[in-house]
Design a protein around this motif. Structure first.
Motif, PDB file in Angstrom:
ATOM      1  N   HIS A 147     -27.718 -19.394   2.101  1.00 20.65           N
ATOM      2  CA  HIS A 147     -27.680 -18.303   3.090  1.00 20.65           C
ATOM      3  C   HIS A 147     -26.182 -18.053   3.213  1.00 20.65           C
ATOM      4  O   HIS A 147     -25.338 -18.767   2.887  1.00 20.65           O
ATOM      5  N   GLY A 148     -26.019 -16.691   3.385  1.00 13.53           N
ATOM      6  CA  GLY A 148     -24.774 -16.232   3.424  1.00 13.53           C
ATOM      7  C   GLY A 148     -24.107 -16.665   4.583  1.00 13.53           C
ATOM      8  O   GLY A 148     -24.656 -16.956   5.626  1.00 13.53           O
ATOM      9  N   TYR A 149     -22.675 -17.041   4.525  1.00 10.67           N
ATOM     10  CA  TYR A 149     -22.115 -17.741   5.454  1.00 10.67           C
ATOM     11  C   TYR A 149     -21.448 -16.518   6.431  1.00 10.67           C
ATOM     12  O   TYR A 149     -20.500 -15.861   6.168  1.00 10.67           O
ATOM     13  N   GLN A 150     -22.086 -16.248   7.529  1.00  7.63           N
ATOM     14  CA  GLN A 150     -21.923 -15.059   8.298  1.00  7.63           C
ATOM     15  C   GLN A 150     -20.325 -14.721   8.970  1.00  7.63           C
ATOM     16  O   GLN A 150     -19.919 -13.720   8.676  1.00  7.63           O
ATOM     17  N   PRO A 151     -19.849 -15.724   9.574  1.00  5.74           N
ATOM     18  CA  PRO A 151     -18.362 -15.522   9.842  1.00  5.74           C
ATOM     19  C   PRO A 151     -17.461 -15.158   8.708  1.00  5.74           C
ATOM     20  O   PRO A 151     -16.585 -14.179   8.944  1.00  5.74           O
ATOM     21  N   ASP A 152     -17.590 -15.564   7.601  1.00  7.80           N
ATOM     22  CA  ASP A 152     -16.628 -14.975   6.526  1.00  7.80           C
ATOM     23  C   ASP A 152     -17.574 -14.950   5.102  1.00  7.80           C
ATOM     24  O   ASP A 152     -17.513 -15.656   4.654  1.00  7.80           O
ATOM     25  N   ILE A 153     -18.366 -13.924   5.074  1.00  9.90           N
ATOM     26  CA  ILE A 153     -19.302 -13.667   4.014  1.00  9.90           C
ATOM     27  C   ILE A 153     -18.597 -13.414   2.647  1.00  9.90           C
ATOM     28  O   ILE A 153     -18.979 -13.867   1.635  1.00  9.90           O
ATOM     29  N   MET A 154     -17.427 -12.920   2.718  1.00  7.32           N
ATOM     30  CA  MET A 154     -16.557 -12.438   1.407  1.00  7.32           C
ATOM     31  C   MET A 154     -15.103 -12.873   1.835  1.00  7.32           C
ATOM     32  O   MET A 154     -14.861 -12.471   2.793  1.00  7.32           O
ATOM     33  N   VAL A 155     -14.550 -13.592   0.766  1.00  8.37           N
ATOM     34  CA  VAL A 155     -13.141 -13.626   0.769  1.00  8.37           C
ATOM     35  C   VAL A 155     -12.356 -13.222  -0.407  1.00  8.37           C
ATOM     36  O   VAL A 155     -12.983 -13.663  -1.505  1.00  8.37           O
ATOM     37  N   PRO A 156     -11.191 -13.079  -0.532  1.00  8.04           N
ATOM     38  CA  PRO A 156     -10.369 -12.587  -1.605  1.00  8.04           C
ATOM     39  C   PRO A 156     -10.084 -13.748  -2.690  1.00  8.04           C
ATOM     40  O   PRO A 156      -9.675 -13.347  -3.803  1.00  8.04           O
ATOM     41  N   SER A 157     -10.033 -14.939  -2.437  1.00  7.14           N
ATOM     42  CA  SER A 157      -9.739 -16.203  -3.344  1.00  7.14           C
ATOM     43  C   SER A 157     -10.436 -17.225  -3.210  1.00  7.14           C
ATOM     44  O   SER A 157     -11.078 -17.657  -2.214  1.00  7.14           O
ATOM     45  N   ILE A 158     -10.527 -18.158  -4.476  1.00  7.38           N
ATOM     46  CA  ILE A 158     -11.150 -19.528  -4.433  1.00  7.38           C
ATOM     47  C   ILE A 158     -10.281 -20.316  -3.233  1.00  7.38           C
ATOM     48  O   ILE A 158     -11.079 -20.934  -2.624  1.00  7.38           O
ATOM     49  N   GLU A 159      -9.013 -20.021  -3.059  1.00 13.60           N
ATOM     50  CA  GLU A 159      -8.531 -20.981  -2.314  1.00 13.60           C
ATOM     51  C   GLU A 159      -8.737 -20.846  -0.593  1.00 13.60           C
ATOM     52  O   GLU A 159      -8.853 -21.574   0.182  1.00 13.60           O
ATOM     53  N   LYS A 160      -9.288 -19.461  -0.411  1.00 12.61           N
ATOM     54  CA  LYS A 160      -9.633 -19.160   1.002  1.00 12.61           C
ATOM     55  C   LYS A 160     -11.106 -19.556   1.137  1.00 12.61           C
ATOM     56  O   LYS A 160     -11.285 -20.067   2.356  1.00 12.61           O
ATOM     57  N   PHE A 161     -11.737 -19.497   0.223  1.00 16.98           N
ATOM     58  CA  PHE A 161     -13.374 -20.284   0.144  1.00 16.98           C
ATOM     59  C   PHE A 161     -13.082 -21.632   0.755  1.00 16.98           C
ATOM     60  O   PHE A 161     -13.727 -22.037   1.640  1.00 16.98           O
ATOM     61  N   LEU A 162     -12.181 -22.327  -0.114  1.00 16.94           N
ATOM     62  CA  LEU A 162     -12.004 -23.654   0.208  1.00 16.94           C
ATOM     63  C   LEU A 162     -11.535 -23.782   1.365  1.00 16.94           C
ATOM     64  O   LEU A 162     -11.654 -24.981   2.141  1.00 16.94           O
ATOM     65  N   HIS A 163     -10.317 -23.106   2.037  1.00 18.02           N
ATOM     66  CA  HIS A 163      -9.910 -23.216   3.344  1.00 18.02           C
ATOM     67  C   HIS A 163     -11.114 -22.911   4.460  1.00 18.02           C
ATOM     68  O   HIS A 163     -11.130 -23.688   5.327  1.00 18.02           O
ATOM     69  N   VAL A 164     -12.093 -21.980   4.225  1.00 13.17           N
ATOM     70  CA  VAL A 164     -12.979 -21.795   5.167  1.00 13.17           C
ATOM     71  C   VAL A 164     -14.146 -23.116   5.075  1.00 13.17           C
ATOM     72  O   VAL A 164     -14.391 -23.512   6.339  1.00 13.17           O
ATOM     73  N   VAL A 165     -14.420 -23.480   3.947  1.00  9.98           N
ATOM     74  CA  VAL A 165     -15.074 -24.893   4.005  1.00  9.98           C
ATOM     75  C   VAL A 165     -14.407 -26.026   4.536  1.00  9.98           C
ATOM     76  O   VAL A 165     -14.993 -26.708   5.310  1.00  9.98           O
ATOM     77  N   ASP A 166     -13.130 -26.187   4.409  1.00 12.89           N
ATOM     78  CA  ASP A 166     -12.334 -27.299   4.907  1.00 12.89           C
ATOM     79  C   ASP A 166     -12.417 -26.981   6.561  1.00 12.89           C
ATOM     80  O   ASP A 166     -12.449 -28.187   7.356  1.00 12.89           O
ATOM     81  N   ALA A 167     -12.307 -25.941   6.940  1.00  8.76           N
ATOM     82  CA  ALA A 167     -11.900 -25.700   8.486  1.00  8.76           C
ATOM     83  C   ALA A 167     -13.622 -26.120   9.121  1.00  8.76           C
ATOM     84  O   ALA A 167     -13.465 -26.362  10.211  1.00  8.76           O
ATOM     85  N   ASP A 168     -14.607 -25.405   8.079  1.00  8.03           N
ATOM     86  CA  ASP A 168     -16.019 -25.771   8.864  1.00  8.03           C
ATOM     87  C   ASP A 168     -16.036 -25.534  10.182  1.00  8.03           C
ATOM     88  O   ASP A 168     -16.406 -26.270  11.200  1.00  8.03           O
ATOM     89  N   GLU A 169     -15.251 -24.305  10.715  1.00  8.40           N
ATOM     90  CA  GLU A 169     -15.570 -23.811  12.322  1.00  8.40           C
ATOM     91  C   GLU A 169     -16.744 -23.920  12.736  1.00  8.40           C
ATOM     92  O   GLU A 169     -16.847 -24.104  14.133  1.00  8.40           O
ATOM     93  N   TYR A 170     -17.874 -23.779  12.107  1.00  9.85           N
ATOM     94  CA  TYR A 170     -19.313 -23.604  12.759  1.00  9.85           C
ATOM     95  C   TYR A 170     -19.930 -24.731  12.444  1.00  9.85           C
ATOM     96  O   TYR A 170     -21.509 -24.895  12.876  1.00  9.85           O
ATOM     97  N   GLY A 171     -19.620 -25.828  11.848  1.00 10.93           N
ATOM     98  CA  GLY A 171     -20.322 -27.105  11.517  1.00 10.93           C
ATOM     99  C   GLY A 171     -21.414 -26.956  10.449  1.00 10.93           C
ATOM    100  O   GLY A 171     -22.332 -27.551  10.229  1.00 10.93           O
TER     101      GLY A 171
END
Length: 115
Positions: free
Chosen positions: A87-111
């Motif tokens: 399922h698309g990750y709604q808070p941040d469905i699109m990010v500009p870089s692989i580093e930003k993707f990994l940051h979103v996963v690492d932060a895991d704001e919504y568990g």
């Protein structure tokens, strides 16, 4: 279409840095570890652990995925829900870089990724 050799090295470098930060201690890794798989234009983050009733069988469970959309020059983020579908990750469905993707996963704001 697969990534170019240059893009692949950049992605692998970012993934290695992420794993260095997120992997459990070496003595825990036989029971729980993290890894990744690159396939086509997608990168999947994996949880690696032995099967509960037969520890000789090692299972890989993908929990996060990013697919590069070349026309938009962005990465689309997915997470695997309890229905075992992406399922698309709604808070941040699109990010500009692989580093930003990994940051979103690492932060895991919504568990969604690490619970």
């Amino acid at each position: 279409m697969a990534f170019s050799e240059f893009e692949l090295k950049k992605i692998e470098k970012a993934l290695a840095a992420f794993l260095a930060k997120r992997r459990p201690a070496p003595h825990i890794r036989p029971e729980l570890d993290f890894g990744y798989k690159i396939s086509g234009q997608s990168v999947e983050l994996l949880e690696i652990r032995p099967q509960w009733d037969n520890p000789s069988i090692i299972r890989e469970h993908p929990f996060a995925k990013a697919t590069y959309v070349k026309t938009q020059k962005a990465w689309k983020i997915f997470w695997k829900r309890a229905d075992l579908k992406w399922h698309g990750y709604q808070p941040d469905i699109m990010v500009p870089s692989i580093e930003k993707f990994l940051h979103v996963v690492d932060a895991d704001e919504y568990g969604c990724f690490f619970g």
